[in-house]
Design a protein around this motif. Structure first.
Motif, short mmCIF file in Angstrom:
data_model
loop_
_atom_site.label_atom_id
_atom_site.label_comp_id
_atom_site.label_asym_id
_atom_site.label_seq_id
_atom_site.Cartn_x
_atom_site.Cartn_y
_atom_site.Cartn_z
N ILE A 5 0.82 -1.22 0.00
CA ILE A 5 0.00 0.00 0.00
C ILE A 5 0.85 1.26 0.00
CG2 ILE A 5 -1.68 1.33 1.34
CD1 ILE A 5 -3.05 -1.28 2.04
N GLN A 9 1.28 3.94 -3.10
CA GLN A 9 0.95 5.35 -2.85
C GLN A 9 2.02 6.29 -3.40
OE1 GLN A 9 1.25 6.86 1.22
NE2 GLN A 9 -0.80 7.73 1.04
N THR A 12 2.37 6.51 -7.50
CA THR A 12 1.34 7.21 -8.28
C THR A 12 1.95 8.39 -9.03
OG1 THR A 12 0.84 8.59 -6.35
CG2 THR A 12 -0.54 6.63 -6.70
N PHE A 66 -10.76 4.06 -3.90
CA PHE A 66 -9.49 3.64 -4.49
C PHE A 66 -9.62 3.46 -6.00
CE2 PHE A 66 -7.56 1.82 -0.42
CZ PHE A 66 -6.47 2.67 -0.45
N GLY A 70 -8.18 5.83 -8.89
CA GLY A 70 -7.19 5.26 -9.78
C GLY A 70 -7.53 5.50 -11.24
N PHE A 113 -6.00 11.72 -6.63
CA PHE A 113 -5.13 11.19 -5.57
C PHE A 113 -5.63 11.60 -4.20
CE2 PHE A 113 -1.64 11.77 -2.59
CZ PHE A 113 -1.01 10.53 -2.64
N SER A 116 -8.45 9.55 -2.83
CA SER A 116 -8.29 8.09 -2.85
C SER A 116 -6.99 7.68 -2.16
CB SER A 116 -8.35 7.57 -4.29
OG SER A 116 -7.33 8.13 -5.08
N TRP A 117 -5.92 7.55 -2.93
CA TRP A 117 -4.69 7.00 -2.37
C TRP A 117 -4.02 7.92 -1.36
CZ3 TRP A 117 -2.49 2.27 -2.62
CH2 TRP A 117 -3.06 1.36 -3.51
N GLY A 121 -4.38 5.68 1.79
CA GLY A 121 -3.12 4.98 1.94
C GLY A 121 -2.66 4.91 3.37
N MET A 178 -1.83 -0.83 -9.44
CA MET A 178 -2.33 -0.67 -8.08
C MET A 178 -3.86 -0.71 -8.03
SD MET A 178 -0.99 3.20 -7.97
CE MET A 178 -1.70 3.95 -6.55
N THR A 179 -4.52 -0.24 -9.07
CA THR A 179 -5.98 -0.32 -9.11
C THR A 179 -6.43 -1.77 -9.23
OG1 THR A 179 -6.09 1.88 -10.13
CG2 THR A 179 -8.06 0.51 -10.27
#
Length: 223
Positions: A5, A9, A12, A66, A70, A113, A116-117, A121, A178-179
């Motif tokens: 994770i 992060q 990205t 997420f 993404g 971002f 989400s991440w 994260g 990552m997605t």
């Protein structure tokens, strides 16, 4: 999870924008003052999107944010990379109109971002570990995050010189990975107490066999 994770992060590409936004905006043709103002605008967009994430995270769930974030980051990065590849070249310049399009796309990327991440994260790792290993898991998350923040910051300029506009396709490729990782391997932790996280892991086929093996081992030891 404690390694994957925070690693995802950082790859990205968000630190590229955070550390080198003024340089990036000057590269695409904005003046020095406009570049600094653009960096401020992206920061405001990121802060506002994080606030939106706080409002939606318990309604939509972690996995949904997420995945939506993404997709948003991937599309904006690919479009930025495409514009820079076609308009900038190796030594060319981008017209004023394209410069503002790139600025808007980067704001969309930062927003993706930031809801989400960015916050998740840190939130999700705090929810997925059993109490017995939670402190150790969080320590690994922080250490990996700082390590890859340092690596990305130190290598970005060299990568930019070699990849040029392809740097956005590089980070966009990681966003796809990552997605997919979230879709197939990350359980939903919405409204789930930490004490019942073992049930959540059983809902994902890949992890179910490991959780099942641990349950059988525990029963054997108890017997």
């Amino acid at each position: 999870m404690a390694i994957a994770i925070p690693f995802f992060q950082q790859v990205t590409g968000i630190n590229v924008i955070a550390f080198y936004a003024p340089i990036l905006f000057r590269t695409i043709g904005l003046g020095e003052s406009a570049s600094l103002m653009s960096s401020v605008v992206t920061g405001i967009v990121g802060t506002g999107s994080t606030f939106i994430s706080m409002l939606l995270v318990d309604k939509l769930g972690r996995r949904a944010l997420f995945i939506f974030g993404g997709v948003q980051m991937f599309l904006s990065q690919i479009m930025v990379g495409g514009i820079m590849a076609s308009q900038l070249g190796d030594h060319g310049g981008i017209g004023k109109g394209y410069s503002y399009v790139v600025l808007i796309l980067i704001c969309i990327y930062v927003a993706g971002f930031s809801w989400s991440w960015g916050p998740l994260g840190w939130l999700v790792p705090s929810e997925i570990f059993p109490l017995e290993i939670r402190s150790a898991g969080q320590s690994i998350v922080v250490a990996v995050s700082f390590l890859f923040t340092f690596i990305v910051a130190q290598t970005f300029l060299a990568m930019l010189c070699h990849f040029k506009s392809g740097i956005f396709f590089f980070f966009g490729g990681w966003v796809v990975v990552m997605t997919a990782f979230v879709y197939y391997l990350l359980p939903e932790t919405k409204n789930t107490p930490i004490e019942k996280m073992d049930r959540v892991w059983r809902e994902i086929g890949f992890w179910n066999k490991f959780v099942g093996e641990m349950d059988e081992q525990a029963k054997t030891e108890d017997a």
